[in-house]
Design a protein around this motif. Structure first.
Motif, PDB file in Angstrom:
ATOM      1  N   ILE A 148       0.837  -1.199   0.000  1.00  0.00           N
ATOM      2  CA  ILE A 148       0.000   0.000   0.000  1.00  0.00           C
ATOM      3  C   ILE A 148       0.873   1.251   0.000  1.00  0.00           C
ATOM      4  O   ILE A 148       0.591   2.230  -0.703  1.00  0.00           O
ATOM      5  N   VAL A 149       1.947   1.236   0.778  1.00  0.00           N
ATOM      6  CA  VAL A 149       2.854   2.388   0.844  1.00  0.00           C
ATOM      7  C   VAL A 149       3.453   2.677  -0.523  1.00  0.00           C
ATOM      8  O   VAL A 149       3.553   3.837  -0.939  1.00  0.00           O
ATOM      9  N   ARG A 150       3.854   1.633  -1.252  1.00  0.00           N
ATOM     10  CA  ARG A 150       4.433   1.843  -2.579  1.00  0.00           C
ATOM     11  C   ARG A 150       3.425   2.505  -3.519  1.00  0.00           C
ATOM     12  O   ARG A 150       3.765   3.399  -4.298  1.00  0.00           O
ATOM     13  N   LEU A 151       2.176   2.061  -3.447  1.00  0.00           N
ATOM     14  CA  LEU A 151       1.132   2.661  -4.282  1.00  0.00           C
ATOM     15  C   LEU A 151       0.909   4.123  -3.914  1.00  0.00           C
ATOM     16  O   LEU A 151       0.756   4.981  -4.785  1.00  0.00           O
ATOM     17  N   LEU A 152       0.898   4.404  -2.615  1.00  0.00           N
ATOM     18  CA  LEU A 152       0.655   5.770  -2.166  1.00  0.00           C
ATOM     19  C   LEU A 152       1.796   6.696  -2.576  1.00  0.00           C
ATOM     20  O   LEU A 152       1.571   7.844  -2.955  1.00  0.00           O
ATOM     21  N   ARG A 153       3.006   6.219  -2.504  1.00  0.00           N
ATOM     22  CA  ARG A 153       4.148   7.046  -2.902  1.00  0.00           C
ATOM     23  C   ARG A 153       4.062   7.416  -4.379  1.00  0.00           C
ATOM     24  O   ARG A 153       4.340   8.552  -4.772  1.00  0.00           O
ATOM     25  N   ARG A 154       3.671   6.444  -5.209  1.00  0.00           N
ATOM     26  CA  ARG A 154       3.577   6.717  -6.654  1.00  0.00           C
ATOM     27  C   ARG A 154       2.466   7.726  -6.960  1.00  0.00           C
ATOM     28  O   ARG A 154       2.520   8.427  -7.967  1.00  0.00           O
ATOM     29  N   SER A 155       1.471   7.813  -6.086  1.00  0.00           N
ATOM     30  CA  SER A 155       0.334   8.712  -6.349  1.00  0.00           C
ATOM     31  C   SER A 155       0.716  10.178  -6.207  1.00  0.00           C
ATOM     32  O   SER A 155       0.091  11.048  -6.817  1.00  0.00           O
ATOM     33  N   GLY A 156       1.720  10.459  -5.364  1.00  0.00           N
ATOM     34  CA  GLY A 156       2.104  11.842  -5.129  1.00  0.00           C
ATOM     35  C   GLY A 156       1.181  12.573  -4.163  1.00  0.00           C
ATOM     36  O   GLY A 156       1.363  13.773  -3.916  1.00  0.00           O
ATOM     37  N   LYS A 157       0.180  11.883  -3.615  1.00  0.00           N
ATOM     38  CA  LYS A 157      -0.746  12.516  -2.674  1.00  0.00           C
ATOM     39  C   LYS A 157      -0.082  12.650  -1.299  1.00  0.00           C
ATOM     40  O   LYS A 157       0.697  11.777  -0.880  1.00  0.00           O
ATOM     41  N   PRO A 158      -0.360  13.744  -0.571  1.00  0.00           N
ATOM     42  CA  PRO A 158       0.187  13.879   0.793  1.00  0.00           C
ATOM     43  C   PRO A 158      -0.368  12.797   1.709  1.00  0.00           C
ATOM     44  O   PRO A 158      -1.545  12.430   1.611  1.00  0.00           O
ATOM     45  N   ILE A 159       0.490  12.290   2.583  1.00  0.00           N
ATOM     46  CA  ILE A 159       0.122  11.147   3.424  1.00  0.00           C
ATOM     47  C   ILE A 159       0.433  11.461   4.881  1.00  0.00           C
ATOM     48  O   ILE A 159       1.482  12.017   5.203  1.00  0.00           O
ATOM     49  N   VAL A 160      -0.492  11.072   5.769  1.00  0.00           N
ATOM     50  CA  VAL A 160      -0.253  11.111   7.209  1.00  0.00           C
ATOM     51  C   VAL A 160      -0.365   9.681   7.724  1.00  0.00           C
ATOM     52  O   VAL A 160      -1.326   8.975   7.415  1.00  0.00           O
ATOM     53  N   LEU A 161       0.615   9.254   8.489  1.00  0.00           N
ATOM     54  CA  LEU A 161       0.672   7.883   8.992  1.00  0.00           C
ATOM     55  C   LEU A 161       0.081   7.813  10.395  1.00  0.00           C
ATOM     56  O   LEU A 161       0.545   8.499  11.308  1.00  0.00           O
ATOM     57  N   ALA A 162      -0.937   6.966  10.567  1.00  0.00           N
ATOM     58  CA  ALA A 162      -1.582   6.774  11.867  1.00  0.00           C
ATOM     59  C   ALA A 162      -1.216   5.404  12.413  1.00  0.00           C
ATOM     60  O   ALA A 162      -1.521   4.374  11.797  1.00  0.00           O
ATOM     61  N   ALA A 163      -0.534   5.396  13.550  1.00  0.00           N
ATOM     62  CA  ALA A 163      -0.176   4.145  14.216  1.00  0.00           C
ATOM     63  C   ALA A 163      -1.262   3.836  15.236  1.00  0.00           C
ATOM     64  O   ALA A 163      -1.264   4.376  16.347  1.00  0.00           O
ATOM     65  N   ASN A 164      -2.190   2.993  14.870  1.00  0.00           N
ATOM     66  CA  ASN A 164      -3.370   2.743  15.693  1.00  0.00           C
ATOM     67  C   ASN A 164      -3.122   1.676  16.761  1.00  0.00           C
ATOM     68  O   ASN A 164      -2.134   0.948  16.716  1.00  0.00           O
ATOM     69  N   LYS A 165      -4.049   1.613  17.704  1.00  0.00           N
ATOM     70  CA  LYS A 165      -4.064   0.655  18.823  1.00  0.00           C
ATOM     71  C   LYS A 165      -2.941   0.917  19.822  1.00  0.00           C
ATOM     72  O   LYS A 165      -2.472  -0.005  20.501  1.00  0.00           O
TER      73      LYS A 165
END
Length: 485
Positions: A148-165
């Motif tokens: 999923i991270v690789r796909l998101l990086r290719r999109s160029g969209k800004p990303i915020v990482l949520a470490a849940n639980k």
């Protein structure tokens, strides 16, 4: 109304408004009372930025969506892949409004993990301005997370990482391992308990654009927009072709012929309408995948941009759970509703009686929606659509004056007061219609107004003022008396 009645109504209005002087009111309360909420509502018609909440199954996406929206809109269980109907929700944080896109329920199976993850993630990315990637901090980074991270990086969209639980400070070390994903600082949160979600949203607001690059503003001018919706093969495309008078849309007995919404301008009874033929909604959105999932997203967007949902059902077959779910989808979007029982040429007398019983039993909460029986194939009774649509849209746009509304509620409460609960009887102090499209009423009360009494008020509003074909929203603001100093 005579001049004497108008004076009495005005006097009662001023008396009730004066009663609020002794109660604590917020700035938003004052905005509602002054009518400023109309400007606020018109602002919401603009294209709001879209945030997609993504991640593999069972990392807590739906729990986080519920936390951000502020109510339980998504079904949550420990089982991966739990689904629900809607995929987008209005939300706000720090004075900013946005649309939250939940991509929960990805159909990730061990045999086709690459294709499944890519298909669903790319659809989500296409429909958002920013991404919140949710990872289970207690499990760490999995192969699916990395894809999923690789796909998101290719999109160029800004990303915020949520470490849940991350339910306590002792577990924050688990989140530190997620720096290895290369997405910047992981924000430790507990979606279930709310821990850290405020800091997460602050970070999202920093990267979220002021105006969406993917969403379209709700049209406020031009012809009325009508969304033709329903499950597959109920005759949506056939009806559009009949109204247009030409074969503009492909029609086939095979269900699911239409994939993307099709816009068509149609003149009916001298008035121009814009009909949108949508893909048939097969099942709950997150039980779909691939092209069906994409079509469901676009159908939802078409409903939200429309003013009225024309919901078609197959009158020759028993009413299904999916038929009811589609109607509820229109109501949840706050759109006017007309129910169309199509294929009437295939209905015999016994089926007509059975359909009436099904409607009374299953649609008791939607009796305000007008029902039209017609045959799209033969054109029988299609001429009745215009009047039904005009009535529903007029109701959707209608407004009751504050004086008339408070006079009505004053008489209603005097004749049928709220039941006494716990030795207390809540009173309606004042009421106003905050907005239209759909009509939304705000009641200021001295105590909690039960759901049953709210339904009673809604039924009486409909009986007195109409509102045929339009949902009504009634919200209650409980306010306490200002303490004496």
């Amino acid at each position: 109304m005579s001049e004497e009645d108008m004076n009495d109504e005005q006097a009662q209005y001023e008396l009730l408004l004066g009663n609020l002087d002794s109660y604590d009111l917020s700035e938003e309360d004052l905005a509602v009372l002054s009518g400023e909420l109309d400007a606020y509502e018109s602002e919401r018609l603009k294209a709001l930025p879209v945030i997609a909440v993504v991640g593999r199954p069972n990392v807590g996406k739906s729990t986080l969506v519920n936390r951000i929206v502020g109510e339980r809109v998504a079904v949550v269980q420990d089982t991966p892949g739990v689904t629900r109907d809607r995929v987008s929700y209005p939300a706000s944080w720090a004075g900013r409004d946005f649309t939250l896109l939940d991509t929960g329920g990805w159909d990730v199976d061990v045999k086709g993990i690459d294709a499944s993850v890519a298909r669903q993630a790319e659809v989500a990315i296409d429909h958002c301005d920013a991404v919140v990637l949710v990872v289970d901090a207690t499990v760490g980074v999995t192969n699916t997370d990395e894809q999923i991270v690789r796909l998101l990086r290719r999109s160029g969209k800004p990303i915020v990482l949520a470490a849940n639980k991350v339910d306590s400070a002792m577990q924050e070390s688990d989140a530190a391992y997620l720096w290895g994903l290369g997405l910047g600082e992981p924000h430790p949160i507990s979606a279930m308990h709310g821990r850290g979600t405020g800091d997460l949203l602050d970070a999202v607001m920093e990267i979220l654009p002021a105006e969406s690059a993917v969403a379209e503003a709700t049209p406020t001018d031009g012809p009325h927009r009508i969304a033709l919706v329903g499950r597959p093969n109920v005759g949506k495309s056939s009806l559009l072709n009949k109204l247009v008078g030409a074969e503009r849309v492909v029609v086939d007995s095979l269900a699911g012929t239409t994939r993307d919404p099709v816009d068509e301008h149609v003149e009916l009874d001298g008035q121009n309408w814009l009909f949108v033929d949508t893909a048939g909604i097969r099942r709950r959105v997150h039980q779909t995948s691939g092209a069906d999932y994409y079509a469901s997203l676009r159908t939802q967007a078409a409903i939200e941009k429309a003013e009225l949902g024309l919901v078609l059902v197959d009158a020759s077959e028993p009413l299904t759970e999916q038929d009811i779910r589609v109607m509820q989808q229109v109501v949840d979007a706050g759109r006017a509703l007309v129910i169309v029982c199509n294929k009437w040429d295939l209905v015999d007398e016994d089926r007509r009686m059975e359909l009436d019983r099904e409607m009374d039993r299953e649609l008791s909460q939607l009796r305000w929606a007008e029902r039209i029986n017609l045959s799209a194939r033969t054109g029988w009774h299609t001429n009745r659509l215009t009047a039904a649509m005009e009535t529903a849209i007029d109701s959707w746009e209608s407004r009751i004056s504050t004086g008339k509304l408070n006079s009505f509620l004053g008489e209603l409460a005097a004749a049928h007061p709220h039941p006494v609960r716990g030795g207390k009887q809540p009173r309606i102090l004042f009421a106003t219609q905050a907005s239209s499209c759909p009509p939304r009423f705000v009641l200021f009360a001295s105590g909690f107004i039960e759901a049953g009494y709210r339904r009673f008020i809604e039924n009486q509003l409909r009986e007195t003022f109409g509102f045929e074909g339009s949902p009504i929203v009634i919200s209650v603001r409980v306010r306490e008396r200002r303490k004496r100093k």
